[in-house]
Write a protein that holds these residues in place. Sequence first.
Motif, PDB file in Angstrom:
ATOM      1  N   GLY A   1       0.638  -1.326  -0.005  1.00 10.71           N
ATOM      2  CA  GLY A   1       0.580  -0.015   0.435  1.00 10.71           C
ATOM      3  C   GLY A   1       0.879   0.767   0.341  1.00 10.71           C
ATOM      4  O   GLY A   1       1.949   1.577  -0.312  1.00 10.71           O
ATOM      5  N   PHE A   2       0.489   2.846   0.899  1.00  8.52           N
ATOM      6  CA  PHE A   2       0.696   3.529   0.521  1.00  8.52           C
ATOM      7  C   PHE A   2       1.212   4.437   1.784  1.00  8.52           C
ATOM      8  O   PHE A   2       0.457   4.055   2.597  1.00  8.52           O
ATOM      9  CB  PHE A   2      -0.148   4.915  -0.303  1.00  8.52           C
ATOM     10  CG  PHE A   2      -0.647   4.730  -1.169  1.00  8.52           C
ATOM     11  CD1 PHE A   2      -0.447   4.540  -2.614  1.00  8.52           C
ATOM     12  CD2 PHE A   2      -2.096   3.779  -1.521  1.00  8.52           C
ATOM     13  CE1 PHE A   2      -0.787   3.723  -3.864  1.00  8.52           C
ATOM     14  CE2 PHE A   2      -2.795   3.211  -2.622  1.00  8.52           C
ATOM     15  CZ  PHE A   2      -2.193   3.232  -4.101  1.00  8.52           C
ATOM     16  N   TYR A   3       2.310   4.656   1.584  1.00  5.27           N
ATOM     17  CA  TYR A   3       3.419   5.183   3.125  1.00  5.27           C
ATOM     18  C   TYR A   3       4.046   5.775   3.315  1.00  5.27           C
ATOM     19  O   TYR A   3       4.724   6.356   1.950  1.00  5.27           O
ATOM     20  CB  TYR A   3       3.419   3.703   3.251  1.00  5.27           C
ATOM     21  CG  TYR A   3       2.855   2.256   4.453  1.00  5.27           C
ATOM     22  CD1 TYR A   3       2.068   2.222   5.148  1.00  5.27           C
ATOM     23  CD2 TYR A   3       2.760   1.161   3.036  1.00  5.27           C
ATOM     24  CE1 TYR A   3       1.417   1.598   5.564  1.00  5.27           C
ATOM     25  CE2 TYR A   3       1.839   0.469   3.030  1.00  5.27           C
ATOM     26  CZ  TYR A   3       0.659  -0.093   4.448  1.00  5.27           C
ATOM     27  OH  TYR A   3       0.320  -0.697   4.495  1.00  5.27           O
ATOM     28  N   HIS A   4       5.206   6.567   4.068  1.00  4.78           N
ATOM     29  CA  HIS A   4       5.747   7.283   4.003  1.00  4.78           C
ATOM     30  C   HIS A   4       6.722   7.021   4.954  1.00  4.78           C
ATOM     31  O   HIS A   4       6.040   6.178   5.897  1.00  4.78           O
ATOM     32  CB  HIS A   4       5.048   8.451   4.262  1.00  4.78           C
ATOM     33  CG  HIS A   4       4.311   9.017   4.997  1.00  4.78           C
ATOM     34  ND1 HIS A   4       3.423   8.590   5.534  1.00  4.78           N
ATOM     35  CD2 HIS A   4       5.349   9.100   6.456  1.00  4.78           C
ATOM     36  CE1 HIS A   4       3.007   9.470   6.623  1.00  4.78           C
ATOM     37  NE2 HIS A   4       3.944   9.314   7.527  1.00  4.78           N
ATOM     38  N   ILE A   5       8.113   7.418   4.862  1.00  2.80           N
ATOM     39  CA  ILE A   5       9.080   7.006   6.001  1.00  2.80           C
ATOM     40  C   ILE A   5       8.093   8.190   7.024  1.00  2.80           C
ATOM     41  O   ILE A   5       8.148   9.316   6.758  1.00  2.80           O
ATOM     42  CB  ILE A   5      10.744   7.359   5.023  1.00  2.80           C
ATOM     43  CG1 ILE A   5      10.506   6.211   4.875  1.00  2.80           C
ATOM     44  CG2 ILE A   5      11.990   7.226   6.938  1.00  2.80           C
ATOM     45  CD1 ILE A   5      12.660   6.321   3.833  1.00  2.80           C
ATOM     46  N   GLN A   6       8.731   7.463   8.392  1.00  2.00           N
ATOM     47  CA  GLN A   6       8.241   8.529   9.304  1.00  2.00           C
ATOM     48  C   GLN A   6       9.256   8.682  10.587  1.00  2.00           C
ATOM     49  O   GLN A   6       9.011   9.711  11.628  1.00  2.00           O
ATOM     50  CB  GLN A   6       7.434   8.123  10.395  1.00  2.00           C
ATOM     51  CG  GLN A   6       7.267   6.615  10.853  1.00  2.00           C
ATOM     52  CD  GLN A   6       5.694   6.341  11.994  1.00  2.00           C
ATOM     53  OE1 GLN A   6       4.900   7.165  11.932  1.00  2.00           O
ATOM     54  NE2 GLN A   6       5.844   5.171  12.164  1.00  2.00           N
TER      55      GLN A   6
ATOM     56  N   PRO B   1       1.139   0.882  10.681  1.00  2.63           N
ATOM     57  CA  PRO B   1      -0.208   0.358  10.019  1.00  2.63           C
ATOM     58  C   PRO B   1      -0.837   2.394   9.914  1.00  2.63           C
ATOM     59  O   PRO B   1      -1.137   3.381  10.621  1.00  2.63           O
ATOM     60  CB  PRO B   1      -1.863   0.253  10.938  1.00  2.63           C
ATOM     61  CG  PRO B   1      -0.798   0.623  12.413  1.00  2.63           C
ATOM     62  CD  PRO B   1       0.542   0.316  12.158  1.00  2.63           C
ATOM     63  N   ASN B   2      -0.946   2.111   8.293  1.00  2.99           N
ATOM     64  CA  ASN B   2      -1.353   3.282   7.978  1.00  2.99           C
ATOM     65  C   ASN B   2      -2.946   3.346   8.058  1.00  2.99           C
ATOM     66  O   ASN B   2      -3.876   2.543   8.448  1.00  2.99           O
ATOM     67  CB  ASN B   2      -0.807   3.541   6.661  1.00  2.99           C
ATOM     68  CG  ASN B   2      -1.278   2.106   5.554  1.00  2.99           C
ATOM     69  OD1 ASN B   2      -3.090   1.750   6.137  1.00  2.99           O
ATOM     70  ND2 ASN B   2      -1.660   2.303   4.590  1.00  2.99           N
TER      71      ASN B   2
ATOM     72  N   VAL C   1      -8.089   0.461   9.420  1.00  2.00           N
ATOM     73  CA  VAL C   1     -10.163  -0.315   8.992  1.00  2.00           C
ATOM     74  C   VAL C   1     -10.030  -1.198   8.992  1.00  2.00           C
ATOM     75  O   VAL C   1     -10.374  -2.412   9.565  1.00  2.00           O
ATOM     76  CB  VAL C   1     -10.080   1.047   8.081  1.00  2.00           C
ATOM     77  CG1 VAL C   1     -11.568   0.132   7.604  1.00  2.00           C
ATOM     78  CG2 VAL C   1     -10.123   2.199   8.570  1.00  2.00           C
ATOM     79  N   LEU C   2      -8.782  -2.075   8.357  1.00  2.00           N
ATOM     80  CA  LEU C   2      -8.979  -2.926   7.812  1.00  2.00           C
ATOM     81  C   LEU C   2      -8.284  -4.816   7.757  1.00  2.00           C
ATOM     82  O   LEU C   2      -8.562  -5.908   7.902  1.00  2.00           O
ATOM     83  CB  LEU C   2      -8.658  -3.335   6.155  1.00  2.00           C
ATOM     84  CG  LEU C   2      -9.237  -1.901   5.053  1.00  2.00           C
ATOM     85  CD1 LEU C   2      -8.386  -2.952   3.532  1.00  2.00           C
ATOM     86  CD2 LEU C   2     -11.104  -2.673   4.919  1.00  2.00           C
ATOM     87  N   GLY C   3      -7.582  -4.084   9.325  1.00  2.00           N
ATOM     88  CA  GLY C   3      -6.395  -5.020  10.017  1.00  2.00           C
ATOM     89  C   GLY C   3      -7.369  -5.743  10.935  1.00  2.00           C
ATOM     90  O   GLY C   3      -7.735  -5.192  11.493  1.00  2.00           O
ATOM     91  N   LEU C   4      -6.764  -6.364  11.628  1.00  2.00           N
ATOM     92  CA  LEU C   4      -7.329  -6.967  13.076  1.00  2.00           C
ATOM     93  C   LEU C   4      -7.251  -6.122  14.142  1.00  2.00           C
ATOM     94  O   LEU C   4      -5.533  -5.942  14.751  1.00  2.00           O
ATOM     95  CB  LEU C   4      -6.261  -8.709  13.188  1.00  2.00           C
ATOM     96  CG  LEU C   4      -6.871  -9.143  14.460  1.00  2.00           C
ATOM     97  CD1 LEU C   4      -8.099  -9.260  14.135  1.00  2.00           C
ATOM     98  CD2 LEU C   4      -5.903 -10.049  14.467  1.00  2.00           C
TER      99      LEU C   4
ATOM    100  N   GLY D   1     -11.674   2.510   4.711  1.00  2.00           N
ATOM    101  CA  GLY D   1     -10.221   1.557   4.376  1.00  2.00           C
ATOM    102  C   GLY D   1      -9.387   1.487   2.639  1.00  2.00           C
ATOM    103  O   GLY D   1      -8.417   1.415   2.699  1.00  2.00           O
ATOM    104  N   ARG D   2     -10.696   1.737   2.137  1.00  2.00           N
ATOM    105  CA  ARG D   2     -10.035   1.984   0.758  1.00  2.00           C
ATOM    106  C   ARG D   2      -9.453   3.785   0.247  1.00  2.00           C
ATOM    107  O   ARG D   2      -9.696   3.685   1.484  1.00  2.00           O
ATOM    108  CB  ARG D   2     -11.628   2.034  -0.268  1.00  2.00           C
ATOM    109  CG  ARG D   2     -12.054   0.511  -0.393  1.00  2.00           C
ATOM    110  CD  ARG D   2     -11.928  -0.675  -1.028  1.00  2.00           C
ATOM    111  NE  ARG D   2     -10.072  -1.262  -1.089  1.00  2.00           N
ATOM    112  CZ  ARG D   2      -9.577  -1.585  -0.294  1.00  2.00           C
ATOM    113  NH1 ARG D   2     -10.164  -2.714   0.393  1.00  2.00           N
ATOM    114  NH2 ARG D   2      -8.002  -1.843  -0.383  1.00  2.00           N
TER     115      ARG D   2
END
Length: 249
Positions: free
Chosen positions: A112-117, A134-135, A140-143, A244-245
Amino acid sequence: MRLFLSSLLFLAFASLCPGQSGFKESQQSYPRVREAYGDKWESLEQILDSRNLMPSKLQLYLLAFKQEKELEVWAKNSHEDSFKHLLTYKICHTSGVLGPKRKQGDLQIPEGFYHIQAYNPWSSFFLSMCINYPNPSDRVLGLKESLGGDICLHGSCVTIGCLPLTDDVIKELYILCVEAKNSGQLRIPITIYPLRLSQDNYRQLTERYRGDDDRLNLWRELLTAYTLFQSSAQLPEITFLANGRHSIR
Protein backbone atom coordinates in the motif's frame (compact mmCIF):
# COMPACT_ATOMS: atom_id res chain seq x y z
CA MET A 1 11.14 -7.08 11.81
CA ARG A 2 10.37 -5.62 15.20
CA LEU A 3 13.27 -3.56 16.47
CA PHE A 4 12.47 -3.80 20.17
CA LEU A 5 13.09 -0.07 20.68
CA SER A 6 10.95 2.12 22.83
CA SER A 7 8.40 4.33 21.12
CA LEU A 8 9.96 7.33 22.83
CA LEU A 9 13.24 6.78 21.01
CA PHE A 10 11.44 6.54 17.66
CA LEU A 11 9.40 9.63 18.36
CA ALA A 12 12.54 11.57 19.15
CA PHE A 13 13.78 11.03 15.59
CA ALA A 14 10.41 11.23 13.89
CA SER A 15 9.72 14.61 15.45
CA LEU A 16 12.95 16.33 14.41
CA CYS A 17 11.82 19.27 12.35
CA PRO A 18 12.16 18.46 8.62
CA GLY A 19 13.80 20.98 6.35
CA GLN A 20 16.31 22.13 8.97
CA SER A 21 20.02 21.70 8.31
CA GLY A 22 20.23 20.54 11.91
CA PHE A 23 18.67 17.19 10.98
CA LYS A 24 21.65 16.14 8.87
CA GLU A 25 24.04 17.51 11.46
CA SER A 26 22.26 15.59 14.21
CA GLN A 27 22.33 12.37 12.19
CA GLN A 28 26.03 12.77 11.48
CA SER A 29 26.73 12.79 15.20
CA TYR A 30 26.20 9.00 15.08
CA PRO A 31 29.16 6.80 14.07
CA ARG A 32 27.27 4.62 11.56
CA VAL A 33 25.87 7.63 9.73
CA ARG A 34 29.34 9.20 9.59
CA GLU A 35 30.63 5.88 8.26
CA ALA A 36 27.91 5.84 5.61
CA TYR A 37 28.74 9.37 4.46
CA GLY A 38 32.44 8.56 4.40
CA ASP A 39 31.90 5.43 2.33
CA LYS A 40 29.11 6.52 0.01
CA TRP A 41 28.54 10.24 -0.27
CA GLU A 42 31.20 11.04 -2.87
CA SER A 43 29.87 8.46 -5.32
CA LEU A 44 26.24 9.43 -4.61
CA GLU A 45 27.05 13.10 -5.27
CA GLN A 46 28.43 12.08 -8.66
CA ILE A 47 25.27 10.10 -9.45
CA LEU A 48 23.05 13.00 -8.41
CA ASP A 49 25.12 15.44 -10.47
CA SER A 50 24.88 13.20 -13.53
CA ARG A 51 21.10 13.40 -13.23
CA ASN A 52 21.11 17.19 -12.64
CA LEU A 53 19.85 16.68 -9.10
CA MET A 54 20.87 19.05 -6.31
CA PRO A 55 21.22 17.73 -2.75
CA SER A 56 19.85 21.02 -1.41
CA LYS A 57 16.62 20.49 -3.40
CA LEU A 58 16.43 16.69 -3.35
CA GLN A 59 13.07 14.93 -3.12
CA LEU A 60 12.61 11.15 -3.25
CA TYR A 61 9.95 8.57 -4.01
CA LEU A 62 10.50 4.88 -3.20
CA LEU A 63 8.76 1.95 -4.88
CA ALA A 64 9.14 -1.58 -3.51
CA PHE A 65 8.22 -4.73 -5.44
CA LYS A 66 7.92 -7.81 -3.25
CA GLN A 67 8.00 -10.58 -5.85
CA GLU A 68 10.94 -9.07 -7.75
CA LYS A 69 12.71 -8.19 -4.48
CA GLU A 70 13.57 -4.74 -5.79
CA LEU A 71 13.43 -1.22 -4.37
CA GLU A 72 13.44 1.64 -6.86
CA VAL A 73 14.61 5.11 -5.86
CA TRP A 74 13.19 7.98 -7.88
CA ALA A 75 14.29 11.58 -7.38
CA LYS A 76 13.64 15.14 -8.47
CA ASN A 77 14.53 18.67 -7.53
CA SER A 78 11.92 20.40 -5.39
CA HIS A 79 11.02 22.89 -8.14
CA GLU A 80 10.37 20.12 -10.69
CA ASP A 81 7.18 18.16 -11.28
CA SER A 82 8.49 14.84 -12.58
CA PHE A 83 10.70 12.24 -10.92
CA LYS A 84 13.68 10.53 -12.56
CA HIS A 85 14.76 6.98 -11.89
CA LEU A 86 17.90 7.16 -9.78
CA LEU A 87 18.80 3.72 -8.45
CA THR A 88 17.42 0.21 -8.03
CA TYR A 89 18.44 -1.86 -5.01
CA LYS A 90 17.91 -5.53 -4.26
CA ILE A 91 15.72 -6.41 -1.29
CA CYS A 92 17.88 -9.21 0.04
CA HIS A 93 15.22 -11.24 1.86
CA THR A 94 11.43 -11.39 2.13
CA SER A 95 8.82 -13.13 4.25
CA GLY A 96 5.15 -13.94 3.92
CA VAL A 97 3.23 -14.08 0.64
CA LEU A 98 1.71 -11.61 -1.80
CA GLY A 99 -0.96 -9.49 -0.16
CA PRO A 100 -1.26 -6.86 2.59
CA LYS A 101 -0.31 -7.17 6.22
CA ARG A 102 -3.42 -7.50 8.36
CA LYS A 103 -2.17 -8.52 11.82
CA GLN A 104 0.84 -8.82 14.05
CA GLY A 105 2.83 -12.01 13.55
CA ASP A 106 1.54 -12.89 10.08
CA LEU A 107 5.08 -12.43 8.64
CA GLN A 108 3.62 -10.22 5.91
CA ILE A 109 5.43 -7.30 4.36
CA PRO A 110 2.76 -4.58 4.06
CA GLU A 111 1.40 -3.43 0.71
CA GLY A 112 0.00 0.00 0.00
CA PHE A 113 0.83 3.66 0.44
CA TYR A 114 3.23 4.68 3.20
CA HIS A 115 5.95 7.16 4.09
CA ILE A 116 9.11 7.12 6.16
CA GLN A 117 8.37 8.33 9.66
CA ALA A 118 11.46 7.57 11.77
CA TYR A 119 15.22 7.24 11.40
CA ASN A 120 17.27 5.01 13.67
CA PRO A 121 21.06 5.54 13.42
CA TRP A 122 21.82 3.00 16.18
CA SER A 123 19.55 0.22 14.90
CA SER A 124 20.11 -3.41 15.83
CA PHE A 125 20.10 -3.88 12.04
CA PHE A 126 22.89 -1.35 11.35
CA LEU A 127 20.71 1.54 10.11
CA SER A 128 16.94 1.59 9.76
CA MET A 129 14.08 3.80 8.63
CA CYS A 130 10.58 2.84 9.70
CA ILE A 131 7.42 3.45 7.72
CA ASN A 132 4.03 4.53 9.05
CA TYR A 133 2.54 1.03 9.25
CA PRO A 134 -0.25 0.69 10.20
CA ASN A 135 -1.51 3.46 7.92
CA PRO A 136 -5.15 4.68 7.97
CA SER A 137 -6.24 1.87 5.63
CA ASP A 138 -4.54 -0.82 7.72
CA ARG A 139 -6.26 0.46 10.86
CA VAL A 140 -9.66 -0.06 9.22
CA LEU A 141 -9.03 -3.35 7.42
CA GLY A 142 -6.56 -5.04 9.76
CA LEU A 143 -7.13 -6.99 12.96
CA LYS A 144 -7.99 -4.39 15.61
CA GLU A 145 -5.79 -4.38 18.72
CA SER A 146 -3.26 -6.64 16.98
CA LEU A 147 -1.91 -4.78 13.96
CA GLY A 148 1.76 -4.93 14.86
CA GLY A 149 4.24 -2.25 13.87
CA ASP A 150 7.93 -1.36 13.55
CA ILE A 151 8.06 -2.12 9.82
CA CYS A 152 11.32 -0.76 8.48
CA LEU A 153 13.85 -0.60 5.71
CA HIS A 154 17.07 -1.75 7.37
CA GLY A 155 20.38 -3.55 7.02
CA SER A 156 21.47 -7.00 8.18
CA CYS A 157 19.43 -8.89 5.54
CA VAL A 158 16.95 -10.57 7.92
CA THR A 159 13.20 -10.06 8.16
CA ILE A 160 9.85 -11.19 9.49
CA GLY A 161 7.89 -8.44 7.72
CA CYS A 162 10.35 -5.64 6.96
CA LEU A 163 12.20 -4.68 3.77
CA PRO A 164 15.82 -5.68 4.49
CA LEU A 165 18.82 -4.53 2.50
CA THR A 166 22.49 -5.29 2.90
CA ASP A 167 24.45 -2.98 5.19
CA ASP A 168 26.26 -1.62 2.12
CA VAL A 169 22.96 -0.68 0.44
CA ILE A 170 21.29 0.76 3.53
CA LYS A 171 24.22 3.17 3.85
CA GLU A 172 23.33 4.69 0.49
CA LEU A 173 19.58 4.73 0.96
CA TYR A 174 19.77 6.10 4.49
CA ILE A 175 21.93 9.08 3.61
CA LEU A 176 19.89 9.83 0.48
CA CYS A 177 16.82 10.02 2.71
CA VAL A 178 18.68 12.16 5.25
CA GLU A 179 19.60 14.55 2.44
CA ALA A 180 16.00 14.72 1.19
CA LYS A 181 14.62 15.33 4.66
CA ASN A 182 17.32 17.91 5.30
CA SER A 183 16.40 19.70 2.06
CA GLY A 184 12.80 20.11 3.19
CA GLN A 185 10.87 17.04 2.02
CA LEU A 186 8.24 16.67 4.72
CA ARG A 187 7.47 13.04 3.90
CA ILE A 188 9.35 10.55 1.75
CA PRO A 189 6.62 8.34 0.25
CA ILE A 190 7.06 4.64 -0.36
CA THR A 191 4.54 2.52 -2.25
CA ILE A 192 4.85 -1.21 -1.66
CA TYR A 193 3.54 -3.41 -4.49
CA PRO A 194 3.06 -7.18 -4.63
CA LEU A 195 4.98 -7.09 -7.93
CA ARG A 196 5.33 -4.85 -10.96
CA LEU A 197 1.77 -4.36 -12.08
CA SER A 198 2.02 -4.76 -15.81
CA GLN A 199 -1.29 -5.64 -17.42
CA ASP A 200 -0.18 -9.26 -17.79
CA ASN A 201 1.01 -9.51 -14.17
CA TYR A 202 -2.20 -7.93 -12.95
CA ARG A 203 -4.32 -10.33 -15.01
CA GLN A 204 -2.46 -13.30 -13.53
CA LEU A 205 -2.94 -11.94 -10.00
CA THR A 206 -6.66 -11.49 -10.46
CA GLU A 207 -7.01 -15.01 -11.82
CA ARG A 208 -4.91 -16.55 -9.06
CA TYR A 209 -6.73 -14.75 -6.26
CA ARG A 210 -10.23 -14.68 -7.74
CA GLY A 211 -12.76 -14.14 -4.95
CA ASP A 212 -10.23 -12.66 -2.50
CA ASP A 213 -11.79 -9.20 -2.27
CA ASP A 214 -9.32 -7.89 0.29
CA ARG A 215 -6.35 -8.46 -1.99
CA LEU A 216 -8.13 -7.61 -5.23
CA ASN A 217 -9.54 -4.30 -3.98
CA LEU A 218 -6.09 -3.15 -2.82
CA TRP A 219 -4.37 -4.35 -5.98
CA ARG A 220 -6.90 -2.55 -8.15
CA GLU A 221 -6.02 0.69 -6.36
CA LEU A 222 -2.31 -0.04 -6.56
CA LEU A 223 -2.70 -0.65 -10.29
CA THR A 224 -4.23 2.80 -10.70
CA ALA A 225 -1.33 4.41 -8.84
CA TYR A 226 1.23 2.32 -10.73
CA THR A 227 -0.24 3.22 -14.11
CA LEU A 228 -0.43 6.93 -13.28
CA PHE A 229 3.17 7.06 -12.15
CA GLN A 230 4.46 5.03 -15.10
CA SER A 231 2.75 7.42 -17.52
CA SER A 232 3.66 10.71 -15.87
CA ALA A 233 6.55 10.15 -13.40
CA GLN A 234 4.52 12.30 -11.01
CA LEU A 235 3.22 11.28 -7.61
CA PRO A 236 -0.42 10.24 -7.67
CA GLU A 237 -2.62 11.94 -5.11
CA ILE A 238 -3.74 9.39 -2.53
CA THR A 239 -6.73 9.96 -0.25
CA PHE A 240 -7.52 7.46 2.51
CA LEU A 241 -11.24 6.80 2.76
CA ALA A 242 -13.23 5.94 5.86
CA ASN A 243 -13.90 2.38 4.63
CA GLY A 244 -10.20 1.62 4.27
CA ARG A 245 -10.13 2.08 0.52
CA HIS A 246 -8.29 4.79 -1.42
CA SER A 247 -9.17 7.54 -3.86
CA ILE A 248 -6.34 7.91 -6.36
CA ARG A 249 -5.89 10.56 -9.01
